[in-house]
Scaffold this motif. Structure first.
Motif, PDB file in Angstrom:
ATOM      1  N   VAL A 188      -7.915   7.074  -8.811  1.00 24.40           N
ATOM      2  CA  VAL A 188      -8.256   7.663  -7.417  1.00 24.40           C
ATOM      3  C   VAL A 188      -9.090   6.434  -6.933  1.00 24.40           C
ATOM      4  N   VAL A 189      -9.872   5.592  -8.404  1.00 27.10           N
ATOM      5  CA  VAL A 189     -10.688   4.215  -7.724  1.00 27.10           C
ATOM      6  C   VAL A 189      -9.306   3.236  -7.634  1.00 27.10           C
ATOM      7  N   LEU A 190      -8.700   2.965  -8.404  1.00 28.91           N
ATOM      8  CA  LEU A 190      -7.936   2.013  -8.426  1.00 28.91           C
ATOM      9  C   LEU A 190      -6.977   2.384  -6.702  1.00 28.91           C
ATOM     10  N   VAL A 191      -6.722   3.345  -6.450  1.00 31.64           N
ATOM     11  CA  VAL A 191      -5.460   3.889  -4.991  1.00 31.64           C
ATOM     12  C   VAL A 191      -6.812   3.706  -4.121  1.00 31.64           C
ATOM     13  N   ASN A 192      -7.955   3.302  -3.704  1.00 32.53           N
ATOM     14  CA  ASN A 192      -9.414   3.189  -3.099  1.00 32.53           C
ATOM     15  C   ASN A 192      -9.331   2.175  -2.546  1.00 32.53           C
ATOM     16  N   LEU A 193      -9.219   1.378  -4.173  1.00 36.48           N
ATOM     17  CA  LEU A 193      -9.463  -0.015  -3.856  1.00 36.48           C
ATOM     18  C   LEU A 193      -8.113  -0.867  -3.321  1.00 36.48           C
ATOM     19  N   GLY A 194      -6.594  -0.408  -3.558  1.00 35.26           N
ATOM     20  CA  GLY A 194      -6.015  -0.730  -3.223  1.00 35.26           C
ATOM     21  C   GLY A 194      -5.545  -0.779  -1.464  1.00 35.26           C
ATOM     22  N   VAL A 195      -6.371   0.091  -1.793  1.00 40.12           N
ATOM     23  CA  VAL A 195      -6.414   0.402   0.309  1.00 40.12           C
ATOM     24  C   VAL A 195      -7.319  -0.035   1.111  1.00 40.12           C
ATOM     25  N   ALA A 196      -8.782   0.134   0.591  1.00 42.58           N
ATOM     26  CA  ALA A 196      -9.279  -1.182   1.021  1.00 42.58           C
ATOM     27  C   ALA A 196      -8.910  -2.538   0.787  1.00 42.58           C
ATOM     28  N   GLN A 197      -8.435  -2.578  -0.665  1.00 45.36           N
ATOM     29  CA  GLN A 197      -8.028  -4.229   0.013  1.00 45.36           C
ATOM     30  C   GLN A 197      -6.573  -4.916   0.664  1.00 45.36           C
ATOM     31  N   ILE A 198      -5.768  -3.663   0.953  1.00 42.26           N
ATOM     32  CA  ILE A 198      -4.903  -4.320   1.964  1.00 42.26           C
ATOM     33  C   ILE A 198      -5.790  -4.164   3.384  1.00 42.26           C
ATOM     34  N   SER A 199      -6.552  -2.910   3.514  1.00 41.61           N
ATOM     35  CA  SER A 199      -7.420  -3.167   5.298  1.00 41.61           C
ATOM     36  C   SER A 199      -7.327  -4.248   5.140  1.00 41.61           C
ATOM     37  N   VAL A 200      -8.240  -4.948   4.439  1.00 37.91           N
ATOM     38  CA  VAL A 200      -9.178  -6.647   5.268  1.00 37.91           C
ATOM     39  C   VAL A 200      -8.028  -7.252   4.961  1.00 37.91           C
ATOM     40  N   GLY A 201      -6.794  -7.217   5.004  1.00 37.55           N
ATOM     41  CA  GLY A 201      -5.804  -8.615   4.337  1.00 37.55           C
ATOM     42  C   GLY A 201      -5.149  -9.171   2.883  1.00 37.55           C
ATOM     43  N   ASN A 202      -6.300  -8.393   1.354  1.00 39.41           N
ATOM     44  CA  ASN A 202      -6.230  -9.247   0.618  1.00 39.41           C
ATOM     45  C   ASN A 202      -4.967  -8.397  -0.128  1.00 39.41           C
ATOM     46  N   ILE A 214       3.715   4.224  -1.978  1.00 37.88           N
ATOM     47  CA  ILE A 214       4.136   3.986  -0.614  1.00 37.88           C
ATOM     48  C   ILE A 214       3.334   2.897   0.092  1.00 37.88           C
ATOM     49  N   ASN A 215       1.577   2.442  -0.649  1.00 38.04           N
ATOM     50  CA  ASN A 215       0.497   1.936  -0.393  1.00 38.04           C
ATOM     51  C   ASN A 215       0.872   0.590  -0.971  1.00 38.04           C
ATOM     52  N   LEU A 216       1.814   0.512  -2.267  1.00 34.52           N
ATOM     53  CA  LEU A 216       2.381  -0.580  -2.824  1.00 34.52           C
ATOM     54  C   LEU A 216       3.180  -1.154  -1.612  1.00 34.52           C
ATOM     55  N   ALA A 217       4.182  -0.322  -1.689  1.00 37.30           N
ATOM     56  CA  ALA A 217       5.874  -1.255  -0.843  1.00 37.30           C
ATOM     57  C   ALA A 217       4.694  -1.404   0.444  1.00 37.30           C
ATOM     58  N   THR A 218       3.846  -0.587   1.000  1.00 33.77           N
ATOM     59  CA  THR A 218       3.045  -1.694   2.230  1.00 33.77           C
ATOM     60  C   THR A 218       2.731  -2.943   1.895  1.00 33.77           C
ATOM     61  N   ALA A 219       1.983  -3.003   1.136  1.00 34.48           N
ATOM     62  CA  ALA A 219       1.037  -4.562   0.480  1.00 34.48           C
ATOM     63  C   ALA A 219       2.250  -5.076   0.489  1.00 34.48           C
ATOM     64  N   GLU A 220       3.059  -5.034  -0.376  1.00 31.57           N
ATOM     65  CA  GLU A 220       4.293  -5.911  -0.057  1.00 31.57           C
ATOM     66  C   GLU A 220       5.202  -6.682   0.829  1.00 31.57           C
ATOM     67  N   GLY A 221       5.076  -5.388   2.092  1.00 30.79           N
ATOM     68  CA  GLY A 221       6.275  -5.329   2.971  1.00 30.79           C
ATOM     69  C   GLY A 221       5.119  -6.798   4.161  1.00 30.79           C
ATOM     70  N   ALA A 222       3.650  -6.780   3.949  1.00 33.12           N
ATOM     71  CA  ALA A 222       2.916  -7.813   4.060  1.00 33.12           C
ATOM     72  C   ALA A 222       2.814  -9.353   3.938  1.00 33.12           C
ATOM     73  N   LEU A 223       3.163  -9.302   2.335  1.00 31.32           N
ATOM     74  CA  LEU A 223       3.587  -9.920   2.106  1.00 31.32           C
ATOM     75  C   LEU A 223       5.408 -10.592   1.840  1.00 31.32           C
ATOM     76  N   GLN A 224       6.088  -9.563   2.603  1.00 34.78           N
ATOM     77  CA  GLN A 224       7.876 -10.141   2.675  1.00 34.78           C
ATOM     78  C   GLN A 224       8.131 -10.705   1.385  1.00 34.78           C
ATOM     79  N   ARG A 225       7.953  -9.471   0.057  1.00 38.10           N
ATOM     80  CA  ARG A 225       8.427  -8.996  -1.071  1.00 38.10           C
ATOM     81  C   ARG A 225       9.536  -8.127  -0.097  1.00 38.10           C
ATOM     82  N   LEU A 226      10.616  -8.500   0.247  1.00 34.17           N
ATOM     83  CA  LEU A 226      11.178  -6.834   0.304  1.00 34.17           C
ATOM     84  C   LEU A 226      12.418  -6.239  -0.945  1.00 34.17           C
ATOM     85  N   PRO A 227      12.902  -6.782  -1.273  1.00 39.41           N
ATOM     86  CA  PRO A 227      12.645  -6.843  -2.771  1.00 39.41           C
ATOM     87  C   PRO A 227      11.963  -4.988  -3.689  1.00 39.41           C
TER      88      PRO A 227
END
Length: 536
Positions: A355-369, A392-405
């Motif tokens: 839970v902590v890991l997922v929420n920290l990941g979400v927070a980092q995505i929210s601020v562009g990290n 899903i969150n992992l794919a979201t962050a990867e898409g933002a960095l254009q890591r398409l594969p």
């Protein structure tokens, strides 16, 4: 996964929404957003949560007005409740059988609460038992229960404190908050009224009383209650929003709009002000503006007025759940950057907590990290390789960095892990679109639309794919389906008008154009469509 019709103007889901100033496009123009609903929403358990719908007396299913007899009986019941409440306090609530103060309220050992909460309560309870005649220690213990959402224990502890001073208005206010949180609404109402009789300057009690009056459908009373708070404290932006909610429920949306605008001048980050303003604008028929405000205010929470015990109350917040909730509150008020260090600190004591890991990941995505988000989400994925929320969150962050594969790989895993969740197909569709694979994206968006028939994004973005694939008639049907769900979507109206004109569907094109003009008559794309149709 279906939403109430009252919220079809607002976007929800796992991905980003288009700002009002974005280019007119219905496909692929919105950035991906972390799992968990609307922008800034951290799911406490790391799983997706739906859009929270505010039920006001105006849009709930209520019966006809009650006869006078029932109103009289309700008032009589309130009087009896109040008498019982005060009688219990005056006759020694929290005292032993001999009239001496009773032992401190405690949490049972092995009750499953966080160790730091148990430690705090234990220390304060020991202090109370060592000095049972000290009312300040009783108040500290009650505040500790309240700060950690232990409402029944808080009520009992406040009873014990009130045994020393039954007419302490602020203590009665805090007991009323505990009563309200555990669902004893009428008892809480009577207690707030009693607190204000004892101390008319208690605006914190007055503000909470107004909230209960709205819950009970007493909007005229609530309007007067919040109005008194604003009269006494003109900068109380949250009381202005209480007034605005009551005005919306009374059908006075123009006045509600003015109150919201006043509140936003005082605090532009107050999400609930945006939400209530969206309701008012929708009532005034200004649908596109309403949609924007509802999106800005999604997942908003009420902020109550502070009182002289607030600082001490907040100092007692402990435990895993409280810290996660703090992070939710920070992200919900546009302060995701402050949630990140809080969650990092929590991760130090819970290094393998999903839970902590997922929420920290979400927070980092929210601020562009996004790189940092990928790091913690990969740690969460080790714990459960089939956790679709993580994927899903992992794919979201990867898409933002254009890591398409990598984005495509993880979104495909998400679909396999949760084949009946529309958002998994939506994320994979974006991976396909970013790779130029519009046929596969179209198939995924159609699947998402079949799984969740209330989300306008799916048919509208599928329409965009259909246009790219040359399937114009299919695209026209999809635009129509999306617009039935979200009638004020200007990009879709313009696209549908242009497409219908190409297909010789003149009446459809003109109808779409008229709707677009009603929303934004001077928008450059609306003007261009008018010229294309020969209507300008």
């Amino acid at each position: 996964m279906h939403r109430g019709a009252a919220h079809r103007d607002s976007r929800r889901g796992f991905l980003g929404n288009q700002s009002p100033d974005s280019p007119l496009s219905t496909m692929g123009s919105r950035p991906l957003r972390p799992i968990g609903g609307l922008p800034g929403h951290l799911p406490i358990d790391g799983l997706p949560r739906g859009f929270s719908r505010m039920l006001s007396p105006k849009n709930s299913h209520q019966g006809p007005p009650r006869p006078m007899l029932l109103d009289f009986l309700a008032q009589l019941r309130l009087s009896l409740i109040l008498a019982g409440l005060l009688g219990g306090v005056l006759h020694g609530c929290g005292q032993g059988p001999s009239g001496a103060p009773g032992p401190a309220t405690r949490i049972a050992v092995g009750s499953g609460f966080d160790a730091d909460v148990m430690e705090l309560i234990g220390q304060l309870a020991d202090a109370v038992d060592a000095a049972p005649l000290d009312p300040d220690l009783r108040v500290s213990l009650a505040l500790a229960f309240e700060a950690n959402s232990l409402w029944e224990e808080a009520e009992a502890a406040w009873d014990a404190a009130l045994g020393f001073d039954p007419d302490h208005g602020l203590w009665i206010t805090h007991k009323a908050a505990a009563l309200s949180e555990r669902g004893a609404t009428l008892e809480a109402l009577a207690a707030y009224q009693r607190a204000l009789e004892l101390d008319p300057a208690l605006d914190a009690a007055r503000h909470r009383l107004g909230r209960l009056q709205i819950q009970l459908g007493k909007d005229e009373l609530a309007l007067a209650t919040f109005g008194e708070v604003v009269r006494r404290q003109p900068i109380a932006y949250n009381a202005l929003i209480g007034m605005a909610e009551a005005l919306n429920n009374l059908g006075r949306e123009a006045e509600s709009k003015s109150a919201c605008e006043r509140a936003l001048k005082l605090n532009a980050t107050y999400k609930r002000a945006h939400y209530v303003l969206g309701i008012a604008l929708r009532g005034l028929g200004r649908l596109e503006e309403a949609e924007r405000e509802l999106a800005l205010g999604a997942d908003s929470k009420e902020r109550f007025l502070n009182d002289s015990l607030t600082v001490k109350l907040n100092s007692y917040r402990r435990g895993y759940g409280a810290r996660i909730q703090d992070a939710l509150d920070l992200v919900g008020t546009g302060q995701a950057q402050r949630a990140v260090p809080l969650l990092k600190k929590l991760l130090e004591s819970h290094p393998t907590d999903r839970v902590v890991l997922v929420n920290l990941g979400v927070a980092q995505i929210s601020v562009g990290n996004n790189s940092e988000a990928i790091e913690v989400l990969e740690r969460a994925l080790v714990l459960d390789p089939n956790d679709f929320a993580v994927l899903i969150n992992l794919a979201t962050a990867e898409g933002a960095l254009q890591r398409l594969p990598a984005m495509l790989k993880h979104s495909q895993q998400a679909v396999r892990a949760a084949p009946n969740v529309s958002a998994t197909y939506y994320v994979r569709a974006h991976a396909y679109m970013q790779s130029g694979r519009y046929g596969e994206a179209y198939t995924d968006l159609k699947k998402a639309a079949a799984l969740d028939t209330d989300d306008a994004r799916y048919p509208l973005e599928a329409a965009g794919c259909a246009v790219r694939l040359g399937r114009k008639r299919d695209a026209l049907e999809l635009y129509a389906a999306g617009l039935r769900l979200q009638p004020a979507h200007l990009p879709a109206l313009v696209a549908m008008g242009a497409l219908a004109n190409q297909l010789g569907r003149r009446s459809v094109a003109e109808d779409a154009y008229r709707q677009a003009v009603a929303l934004q008559p001077d928008h450059e794309r609306v003007l261009a469509l008018g010229k294309e149709l020969g209507l300008r």
